[in-house]
Each structure stands twice: as structure tokens, then as C-alpha cells.
Design an enzyme around this catalytic site. Structure first.
Site, PDB file in Angstrom:
ATOM      1  N   ASP A  95     -25.641 -39.765 -21.980  1.00  7.30           N
ATOM      2  CA  ASP A  95     -26.085 -39.063 -20.784  1.00  7.30           C
ATOM      3  C   ASP A  95     -26.690 -40.073 -19.807  1.00  7.30           C
ATOM      4  OD1 ASP A  95     -28.560 -39.669 -21.798  1.00  7.30           O
ATOM      5  OD2 ASP A  95     -29.023 -37.645 -22.431  1.00  7.30           O
ATOM      6  N   SER A  96     -27.024 -39.618 -18.632  1.00  5.46           N
ATOM      7  CA  SER A  96     -27.438 -40.554 -17.580  1.00  5.46           C
ATOM      8  C   SER A  96     -28.904 -40.953 -17.669  1.00  5.46           C
ATOM      9  CB  SER A  96     -27.197 -39.922 -16.213  1.00  5.46           C
ATOM     10  OG  SER A  96     -28.088 -38.835 -16.001  1.00  5.46           O
ATOM     11  N   GLY A  97     -29.696 -40.161 -18.392  1.00  8.82           N
ATOM     12  CA  GLY A  97     -31.139 -40.360 -18.410  1.00  8.82           C
ATOM     13  C   GLY A  97     -31.863 -39.497 -17.403  1.00  8.82           C
ATOM     14  N   GLY A  98     -31.114 -38.828 -16.530  1.00  7.62           N
ATOM     15  CA  GLY A  98     -31.737 -38.027 -15.490  1.00  7.62           C
ATOM     16  C   GLY A  98     -32.608 -36.914 -16.013  1.00  7.62           C
ATOM     17  N   PHE A  99     -32.093 -36.118 -16.947  1.00  8.15           N
ATOM     18  CA  PHE A  99     -32.860 -34.987 -17.460  1.00  8.15           C
ATOM     19  C   PHE A  99     -34.138 -35.459 -18.136  1.00  8.15           C
ATOM     20  CE2 PHE A  99     -33.969 -32.000 -20.847  1.00  8.15           C
ATOM     21  CZ  PHE A  99     -34.126 -30.841 -20.112  1.00  8.15           C
ATOM     22  N   ASP A 149     -28.194 -37.722 -12.067  1.00  6.38           N
ATOM     23  CA  ASP A 149     -28.304 -36.518 -11.256  1.00  6.38           C
ATOM     24  C   ASP A 149     -29.747 -36.055 -11.157  1.00  6.38           C
ATOM     25  OD1 ASP A 149     -28.361 -35.883 -13.984  1.00  6.38           O
ATOM     26  OD2 ASP A 149     -27.688 -33.838 -13.633  1.00  6.38           O
ATOM     27  N   GLN A 191     -24.428 -29.421 -10.136  1.00  3.93           N
ATOM     28  CA  GLN A 191     -25.781 -28.843 -10.087  1.00  3.93           C
ATOM     29  C   GLN A 191     -25.780 -27.647  -9.132  1.00  3.93           C
ATOM     30  OE1 GLN A 191     -28.369 -29.303 -11.904  1.00  3.93           O
ATOM     31  NE2 GLN A 191     -28.014 -31.223 -12.989  1.00  3.93           N
ATOM     32  N   ASP A 268     -23.137 -29.800 -26.188  1.00 10.32           N
ATOM     33  CA  ASP A 268     -24.030 -30.629 -27.004  1.00 10.32           C
ATOM     34  C   ASP A 268     -25.407 -30.001 -27.056  1.00 10.32           C
ATOM     35  OD1 ASP A 268     -26.293 -32.662 -25.570  1.00 10.32           O
ATOM     36  OD2 ASP A 268     -24.954 -31.585 -24.217  1.00 10.32           O
ATOM     37  N   CYS A 306     -19.510 -21.537 -47.200  1.00 11.81           N
ATOM     38  CA  CYS A 306     -19.651 -22.772 -46.428  1.00 11.81           C
ATOM     39  C   CYS A 306     -19.184 -23.956 -47.267  1.00 11.81           C
ATOM     40  CB  CYS A 306     -21.100 -22.970 -45.993  1.00 11.81           C
ATOM     41  SG  CYS A 306     -21.377 -24.506 -45.070  1.00 11.81           S
ATOM     42  N   CYS A 308     -19.956 -27.168 -46.711  1.00  9.47           N
ATOM     43  CA  CYS A 308     -20.770 -28.379 -46.553  1.00  9.47           C
ATOM     44  C   CYS A 308     -21.346 -28.832 -47.901  1.00  9.47           C
ATOM     45  CB  CYS A 308     -21.900 -28.141 -45.547  1.00  9.47           C
ATOM     46  SG  CYS A 308     -23.352 -27.267 -46.195  1.00  9.47           S
ATOM     47  N   CYS A 311     -24.304 -26.643 -49.268  1.00 14.96           N
ATOM     48  CA  CYS A 311     -23.941 -25.335 -49.831  1.00 14.96           C
ATOM     49  C   CYS A 311     -23.099 -25.456 -51.093  1.00 14.96           C
ATOM     50  CB  CYS A 311     -23.194 -24.520 -48.776  1.00 14.96           C
ATOM     51  SG  CYS A 311     -24.261 -23.912 -47.444  1.00 14.96           S
ATOM     52  N   HIS A 337     -26.014 -28.876 -43.308  1.00 14.11           N
ATOM     53  CA  HIS A 337     -25.464 -27.523 -43.191  1.00 14.11           C
ATOM     54  C   HIS A 337     -25.346 -27.082 -41.742  1.00 14.11           C
ATOM     55  CE1 HIS A 337     -24.696 -23.286 -43.693  1.00 14.11           C
ATOM     56  NE2 HIS A 337     -25.686 -23.067 -42.845  1.00 14.11           N
TER      57      HIS A 337
END
Length: 375
Positions: A95-99, A149, A191, A268, A306, A308, A311, A337
Site C-alpha cells: 500500500d502507499s502508506g497514506g491510510f 492518496d 476516493q 485485503d 475444514c 486446514c 481443524c 484456520h
């Protein structure tokens, strides 16, 4: 110059309009719709790269802001880039780091040039601009980088949202101009907060910039989910059909279903591992808090059926014991899991789209899933 990341639309579900595709990257193909686990510090918490491969992970995220602060992008570059540094040979998105700058950093000051802030680690003065964000991400060497952003808060007035959107567009142009790494793709970010006119304008403006893919930012920031879904519906007609669409920071089963229904390809979220470390698990029936006393003598798996590792080998009673004894293995098994649950869900969604039965899959899921036990 050909783009290192391309999108192939394979099929549109006749029943629902949901999309099935493949994102081609220098480190492998990513089937979509896809859930992307988050490795903030160049690791998915409690998980090894081998385990991530075993549960079916096709792409992981890392965080530009955090890696810039620690250990620093130059060290990662010296190690041979993010893939070699974390021993992961599949695609990586940064990610850009903006958030993070807007949500974590203290005493931040936003100007047209960029953002001045103090590190949440040691209080040191820092500065990130569109150009600095590109330099960091190019040094990290991810397959997909995100434009820097401005994320509007919820709620905010129209003027605040509009100013942030226009600045996001100007910064996107600067990112595109500064970005030169030929084996890395740069995605723009839509945005516009929670205003129809702004969201549509942002989608159109960024589409005209011809990025190879698009993030949808500024959602899942505290607003009711119906508002998020409405924004997705409003912008879908204006998003390029031949480019992947990435709904940022969204990671619950119901949001996957509603996002896919509205044309989203990539998701994500850190939720899967965050709640796992507290003893909370995803199941097809809803949230299960494995620390609860009701599971003390329950010798069945976290979820029947499941596949995994947790499980297939351990009981609810045992995993609850690990949490009560404060053993870190409990959090690891719950993480395995939860991640596999979301990855497997996306596998099922892709198959349902392929067979033109996504609406049937969605209906069946909701019939079994207790929304009062949602997240």
C-alpha cells in the site's frame, strides 16, 4: 512500455454479473476474486511463508509506512527486495502508506507537497509525499504499488471530501510521473468519501489516467455497510472492465459476497489474524469465540469439513486450552484456520462464478451464516 501487471477477464457470471479473472504479475498469476492476507511488517503475523503457501495464498500485502519506519526500505533493497527479504516467491502488493499516515501518525500536517508527521514508534519527524511513497515502494520491489492518496474520515462534509479527492487525483498524477520501476505496476485509488457525485467523478478521472488497476479506498472506515455497498454500485459502471478492482481494507465473509456481487476482484484485511490472536474464529455459521467455556469439553474441530491444519489435527477443547494457558500456539492455529477459511471461501466463490451459480452460493451462505454472530 508494456505493463508488468495485466488483468484477464475470464468470465462474467450469467446469474449475477460477478467477475472471474486472473491478474498476471512478474511473480505469478493471481486468480480473482481473491482475498489477500496482510503481512504488515513483511510477515503475516504468526505465520511462515511455507504455511501461507500450504493454505493456498496467492498474494500477500506489505505496508509501506511500517516498512519505511522499520527496518527501512534501503535495507530491504539491500536484501534483494521484499520477496527475498521475506522469503516469499509469489506476488506482493504494497500500500502507499497514506491510510497509516492519516490514521496512526501523530501531529500530522497535510500540504499540497505531502504529509509531515511524527513516527508512532519514536516520535521522530518524517515526511511522505507522492514521490517519496513511490521511492519507498520501488525500493521494496513489490509487484503492485499503490498511489499515495488522501483518505477522508467518516463522516465528513462534502467540501472536505471534495478537497481530499482532488488532492488524491493530483497526487496520483505525480505518482505516475515519478514511478519508473518497469517490473512493478502502479494502481490508482478511487476516493470521494460517501458522496455519489464525488465517487463517480473520481472513478472517471482515474480511469482516464489509465492505471493498470484501481484501488477503492476510503470505505470500511466506520460507515454502515449498506453505504459502502451503495458506493460500490454507483462507481461500478465507471470502472474499466479490463482492469482489476481492489476494495481496500475489507475482510469479512458478507463483505466478500456483496463486493464480488458489485464487481470487486481483490480484497485485503488484517481482521483474520487479529481476531485469531484473541481466540475468535470464522465459521460458516458465524463468529466462534473458542475461549468460551462451552468449548472446554468439545473435541470436534473448529469447523467440521475444514481442510486446514488446525481443524484436521486439533479439537476446540485443545485450542481453548492453549489460549487459557497463554500458549502462542493457540493464536497460530486460530490464524491458520481463519486465513484458510477466507481463502477457501474465495475458491468456492470462483467456482460458483465459473458455473454461473454465484447468487445460489450467496443465498446458501446467508441461510447458514448467523449475522448476529458477524464481525
Amino acid at each position: 512500455m508494456s505493463n508488468p501487471v495485466t488483468f484477464e477477464l475470464i468470465k462474467t457470471c450469467k446469474q449475477s454479473g460477478a467477475r472471474l479473472g486472473v491478474v498476471h504479475t512478474p511473480h505469478g498469476d493471481i486468480p480473482t476474486p481473491i482475498y489477500m492476507p496482510v503481512g504488515t511488517q513483511a510477515t503475516v503475523k504468526a505465520m511462515t511463508p511455507r504455511e501461507m503457501t500450504e493454505i493456498g495464498t496467492k498474494i500477500m500485502l506489505s505496508n509501506t509506512y511500517h516498512l519505511h519506519l522499520r527496518p527501512g526500505e534501503e535495507l530491504v533493497k539491500e536484501a534483494g527486495g521484499i520477496h527475498k527479504f521475506m522469503s516469499w516467491d509469489k506476488p506482493v502488493l504494497t500500500d502507499s502508506g497514506g491510510f497509516q499516515v492519516f490514521s496512526l501518525a501523530a501531529l500530522r500536517k497535510i500540504t499540497e507537497e505531502g504529509v509531515s508527521f511524527r513516527s508512532h514508534l519514536d516520535g521522530s519527524k518524517r515526511f511522505i509525499s507522492p514521490e517519496v511513497s513511490m521511492d519507498i515502494q520501488m525500493a521494496l520491489g513489490s509487484d503492485i504499488a499503490m498511489a499515495f492518496d488522501v483518505c477522508s474520515p467518516y463522516p465528513c462534509d462534502h467540501r472536505t471530501a471534495e478537497e481530499a479527492m482532488h488532492r488524491t487525483h493530483r497526487w496520483a498524477e505525480r505518482c505516475k510521473k515519478h514511478h519508473t520501476r518497469q517490473d512493478q505496476a502502479l494502481f490508482g485509488i478511487v476516493q470521494g468519501a460517501f458522496y455519489d457525485d464525488l465517487r463517480i467523478e473520481s472513478a472517471k478521472t482515474l480511469a482516464d489516467m489509465d492505471f493498470p488497476g484501481y484501488g477503492i479506498g476510503g470505505l470500511s472506515v466506520g460507515e454502515p455497510k449498506p453505504i459502502m455497498y451503495d458506493m460500490l454500485e454507483k462507481i461500478e459502471p465507471h470502472m474499466p472492465k479490463n482492469k482489476p478492482r481492489y476494495l481496500m481494507g475489507v475482510g469479512t465473509p458478507d463483505c466478500f459476497l456483496e463486493g464480488v456481487l458489485r464487481g470487486v476482484d481483490m480484497f485485503d484485511c488484517v481482521l483474520a489474524t487479529r481476531i485469531a490472536r484473541n481466540g475468535t474464529c470464522f465459521t460458516k455459521n458465524g463468529r466462534l469465540v473458542i475461549r468460551n467455556a462451552t468449548y472446554a469439553h468439545d473435541f470436534g474441530p473448529i469447523e467440521e469439513g475444514c481442510d486446514c491444519y488446525a481443524c484436521q489435527n486439533f479439537s476446540r477443547a485443545y485450542i481453548r486450552h492453549l489460549f487459557k494457558a497463554q500458549e502462542i500456539t493457540g493464536g497460530r492455529l486460530a490464524s491458520i484456520h481463519n486465513l484458510r477459511f477466507l481463502i477457501r471461501m474465495m475458491e468456492e466463490i470462483r467456482q460458483a462464478i465459473l458455473e454461473d451459480r454465484f447468487l445460489d452460493y450467496r443465498k446458501n451462505f446467508y441461510e447458514n451464516y448467523d449475522m448476529t454472530r458477524n464481525f
